[in-house]
Design a protein around this motif. Sequence first.
Motif, mmCIF file in Angstrom:
data_model
loop_
_atom_site.group_PDB
_atom_site.id
_atom_site.type_symbol
_atom_site.label_atom_id
_atom_site.label_comp_id
_atom_site.label_asym_id
_atom_site.label_seq_id
_atom_site.Cartn_x
_atom_site.Cartn_y
_atom_site.Cartn_z
ATOM 1 N N GLY A 188 83.231 26.079 43.101
ATOM 2 C CA GLY A 188 84.579 26.445 42.653
ATOM 3 C C GLY A 188 84.575 27.744 41.873
ATOM 4 O O GLY A 188 85.479 28.586 42.024
ATOM 5 N N LEU A 189 83.557 27.939 41.047
ATOM 6 C CA LEU A 189 83.455 29.192 40.300
ATOM 7 C C LEU A 189 83.229 30.376 41.223
ATOM 8 O O LEU A 189 83.782 31.471 41.008
ATOM 9 C CB LEU A 189 82.317 29.092 39.277
ATOM 10 C CG LEU A 189 82.541 28.142 38.095
ATOM 11 C CD1 LEU A 189 81.284 28.046 37.248
ATOM 12 C CD2 LEU A 189 83.715 28.610 37.240
ATOM 13 N N GLN A 190 82.435 30.171 42.261
ATOM 14 C CA GLN A 190 82.181 31.254 43.215
ATOM 15 C C GLN A 190 83.463 31.639 43.946
ATOM 16 O O GLN A 190 83.762 32.822 44.129
ATOM 17 C CB GLN A 190 81.101 30.819 44.205
ATOM 18 C CG GLN A 190 80.695 31.915 45.191
ATOM 19 C CD GLN A 190 79.592 31.454 46.128
ATOM 20 O OE1 GLN A 190 79.180 30.298 46.068
ATOM 21 N NE2 GLN A 190 79.121 32.354 46.982
ATOM 22 N N THR A 191 84.247 30.642 44.343
ATOM 23 C CA THR A 191 85.516 30.931 45.033
ATOM 24 C C THR A 191 86.477 31.677 44.111
ATOM 25 O O THR A 191 87.143 32.644 44.517
ATOM 26 C CB THR A 191 86.154 29.613 45.499
ATOM 27 O OG1 THR A 191 85.224 28.913 46.335
ATOM 28 C CG2 THR A 191 87.435 29.881 46.263
ATOM 29 N N THR A 192 86.552 31.254 42.876
ATOM 30 C CA THR A 192 87.439 31.920 41.916
ATOM 31 C C THR A 192 86.995 33.357 41.678
ATOM 32 O O THR A 192 87.829 34.273 41.590
ATOM 33 C CB THR A 192 87.437 31.142 40.581
ATOM 34 O OG1 THR A 192 87.802 29.781 40.827
ATOM 35 C CG2 THR A 192 88.419 31.754 39.605
ATOM 36 N N PHE A 193 85.689 33.576 41.584
ATOM 37 C CA PHE A 193 85.183 34.929 41.378
ATOM 38 C C PHE A 193 85.518 35.832 42.566
ATOM 39 O O PHE A 193 85.903 36.997 42.395
ATOM 40 C CB PHE A 193 83.673 34.859 41.153
ATOM 41 C CG PHE A 193 83.032 36.196 40.978
ATOM 42 C CD1 PHE A 193 83.196 36.917 39.805
ATOM 43 C CD2 PHE A 193 82.257 36.741 42.004
ATOM 44 C CE1 PHE A 193 82.604 38.155 39.658
ATOM 45 C CE2 PHE A 193 81.670 37.979 41.856
ATOM 46 C CZ PHE A 193 81.836 38.686 40.679
ATOM 47 N N GLN A 194 85.391 35.300 43.790
ATOM 48 C CA GLN A 194 85.728 36.092 44.973
ATOM 49 C C GLN A 194 87.207 36.447 44.998
ATOM 50 O O GLN A 194 87.585 37.567 45.353
ATOM 51 C CB GLN A 194 85.327 35.316 46.227
ATOM 52 C CG GLN A 194 83.817 35.168 46.414
ATOM 53 C CD GLN A 194 83.465 34.330 47.621
ATOM 54 O OE1 GLN A 194 84.345 33.768 48.264
ATOM 55 N NE2 GLN A 194 82.160 34.247 47.929
ATOM 56 N N LEU A 195 88.060 35.493 44.628
ATOM 57 C CA LEU A 195 89.497 35.777 44.594
ATOM 58 C C LEU A 195 89.828 36.841 43.558
ATOM 59 O O LEU A 195 90.668 37.717 43.791
ATOM 60 C CB LEU A 195 90.261 34.483 44.292
ATOM 61 C CG LEU A 195 90.249 33.417 45.393
ATOM 62 C CD1 LEU A 195 90.929 32.142 44.908
ATOM 63 C CD2 LEU A 195 90.947 33.941 46.654
ATOM 64 N N LEU A 196 89.169 36.788 42.416
ATOM 65 C CA LEU A 196 89.409 37.795 41.382
ATOM 66 C C LEU A 196 88.959 39.172 41.846
ATOM 67 O O LEU A 196 89.637 40.182 41.603
ATOM 68 C CB LEU A 196 88.678 37.402 40.096
ATOM 69 C CG LEU A 196 89.243 36.193 39.332
ATOM 70 C CD1 LEU A 196 88.331 35.839 38.166
ATOM 71 C CD2 LEU A 196 90.660 36.478 38.833
#
Length: 213
Positions: A188-196
């Motif tokens: 989930g953190l990786q997905t959020t980082f990619q979106l940012l």
Amino acid sequence: MDLRNFSKSGELNPWSDADSALSPLLNVLNIVEKLGYVQKTKDDKIKSSSPSIALIALLKETSKIQRELHQVDLDIQRRMQDKETSDITHLAVREKRIKDIQSLNGHMQSIIDSKSQLKTRLQQPFVGDFVKIEAQYHRYAAELFPQIAPILADLTTHLENIAWVKSLSFSDGKMDSLLSDLNNTLAGLQTTFQLLCQMRNNMAQFHHIDIKS
């Protein structure tokens, strides 16, 4: 003679020439009027509704309030003065100060009496437990103690962690569930980082387009 030249308290009106001998009669009339046997005259009703009479009553009430305020201010000043002079005027406070001074005097007297013993004790070399270190290693010891001070401060926490790891069992299957939860959280953190990162790139492109236009 007009009895209205007298005040309602039975005293002679200072602006009237009426005889003071009628004061008892006026007192009787006032009592009778209060009991309801004598109705107020028209002139009395006019006086009671007169603005001047109302103003006089208001001034009397104002004067009364001012006197009460002055009394309160006087009480406050007395309290403040009493607090400032309590060391002198209060017997209990003086007795406590005297006892403190006597105790201090006794302590100082005991020091004076044992002056020779204190001198002898101070002249003796200090004998205690200490670590013997050669002079050539003093510099390393001085550098070592600041480094180990944080470790010693956290020693209790480290010991608790060691005890927790020792009591932890990997055979109950809890570690697998913890690792699975950790894997999901990291995803989930990786997905959020990619979106940012993508949002940052889009904002940079919009800003570049606005500058060109």
